[in-house]
Design an enzyme around this catalytic site. Structure first.
Site, PDB file in Angstrom:
ATOM      1  N   GLU A   1     -50.225  20.378 -10.297  1.00 25.19           N
ATOM      2  CA  GLU A   1     -48.798  20.339 -10.632  1.00 25.19           C
ATOM      3  C   GLU A   1     -48.537  20.181 -12.138  1.00 25.19           C
ATOM      4  O   GLU A   1     -47.480  19.689 -12.528  1.00 25.19           O
ATOM      5  CB  GLU A   1     -48.122  19.202  -9.864  1.00 25.19           C
TER       6      GLU A   1
ATOM      7  N   HIS B   1     -44.921  12.168 -13.290  1.00 21.39           N
ATOM      8  CA  HIS B   1     -44.666  12.670 -11.936  1.00 21.39           C
ATOM      9  C   HIS B   1     -45.383  11.752 -10.957  1.00 21.39           C
ATOM     10  O   HIS B   1     -46.576  11.480 -11.121  1.00 21.39           O
ATOM     11  CB  HIS B   1     -45.155  14.104 -11.764  1.00 21.39           C
TER      12      HIS B   1
ATOM     13  N   HIS C   1     -45.380   9.937  -6.638  1.00 24.57           N
ATOM     14  CA  HIS C   1     -44.920   9.911  -5.250  1.00 24.57           C
ATOM     15  C   HIS C   1     -44.556   8.474  -4.901  1.00 24.57           C
ATOM     16  O   HIS C   1     -44.787   8.024  -3.792  1.00 24.57           O
ATOM     17  CB  HIS C   1     -46.022  10.446  -4.328  1.00 24.57           C
TER      18      HIS C   1
ATOM     19  N   HIS D   1     -41.270  14.603  -1.286  1.00 24.53           N
ATOM     20  CA  HIS D   1     -42.443  14.676  -2.160  1.00 24.53           C
ATOM     21  C   HIS D   1     -42.517  13.496  -3.127  1.00 24.53           C
ATOM     22  O   HIS D   1     -43.460  12.710  -3.065  1.00 24.53           O
ATOM     23  CB  HIS D   1     -42.364  16.029  -2.897  1.00 24.53           C
TER      24      HIS D   1
HETATM   25 ZN    ZN Z   1     -46.700  15.639  -6.553  1.00 25.44          ZN
END
Ligand code: ZN
Length: 246
Positions: A82, A101, A103, A174
């Site tokens: 990603e 980024h 989760h 996500h």
């Molecule tokens: Zn991710």
């Protein structure tokens, strides 16, 4: 690269390694998730670890990428799937110096329940938009059968559009992506996005919630903007202590 410039890059890499360890210790990332920083000498590039658990990142694991997500050096190890999140946000937002980024678990519910937005409930979360964090719906761009990951420049650009000029965007089913004007500010925001989500859920269980006004979000963000080092050094010490006991 001059010697002075290269020294700046070296200290930035060191701080990026610390950021990886802090984000794990604070429960924002686990085996997954990543943090990047815009290259201090080359604003058209960014620094990001190779594909690995953030808690285990060392200086030699940090790679340099262009905005298309290509590693600058040849024969590099596997990169994060990603990484396009980072490149496309740096391309679109010149004010952004760092991207996280994750989760982080308390945030995900706000990405899947319609009608409830993640909003600032306390002064430490005043950077969150008073109108609520936008939610990126990947089905609008990848159809109904994707793996929900941002694995291309096209999806990264769509996510960057959804983020707009704000500090955070949720990603349906996500996680979330948080940005800031410095690495320390972005780590602070990533930690307090998770805390803010937890507090909002706690408050909603008790009854109707009073959120910060737009003016309060401005005031609290201004005050806290001089305080990032305070939490940074505490979290860094805690992360190092935790690492020693593992
Ligand atoms: Zn991710």
């Amino acid at each position: 690269m001059s010697v002075a410039a290269s020294e700046i890059a070296t200290s930035t890499i060191r701080e990026l390694v610390d950021a990886n360890h802090i984000l794990f210790d604070q429960g924002v990332v686990d085996g997954f998730g990543h943090v990047s920083v815009r290259h201090p000498d080359r604003p058209d590039r960014f620094l990001l670890a190779r594909s690995m658990a953030p808690a285990l990142v060392t200086e030699k694991d940090v790679l340099e990428f262009d905005f298309d997500g290509n590693p600058v050096q040849k024969d590099t190890p596997t990169a994060y799937l990603e990484r396009f999140i980072h490149g496309e946000i740096y391309r679109k937002r010149r004010d952004v110096m760092s991207v996280v980024h994750s989760h982080s678990p308390s945030v995900v519910p706000f990405s899947v329940v319609s009608g409830v937005k993640l909003r600032p409930v306390c002064h430490m979360c005043g950077f969150l938009s008073e109108k609520g964090a936008p939610v990126f719906e990947i089905r609008d761009f990848a159809g109904p059968g994707s793996d929900l990951l941002i694995t291309s420049g096209k999806l990264g650009a769509a996510l960057a559009d959804s983020l707009g000029e704000g500090p955070a965007v949720l990603m349906r089913g996500h996680g979330s992506t948080v940005v800031g004007g410095s690495l320390r500010q972005t780590v602070f925001r990533a930690v307090y996005t998770e805390i803010g989500a937890r507090l909002q859920m706690d408050a909603m269980r008790l009854g109707p919630v009073t959120f910060l006004t737009e003016e309060e979000t401005v005031g609290t963000t201004k005050t806290i903007s001089t305080q990032y080092d305070r939490s940074w050094f505490l979290w860094l010490k805690a992360a190092r202590n935790s690492a020693m006991s593992r």
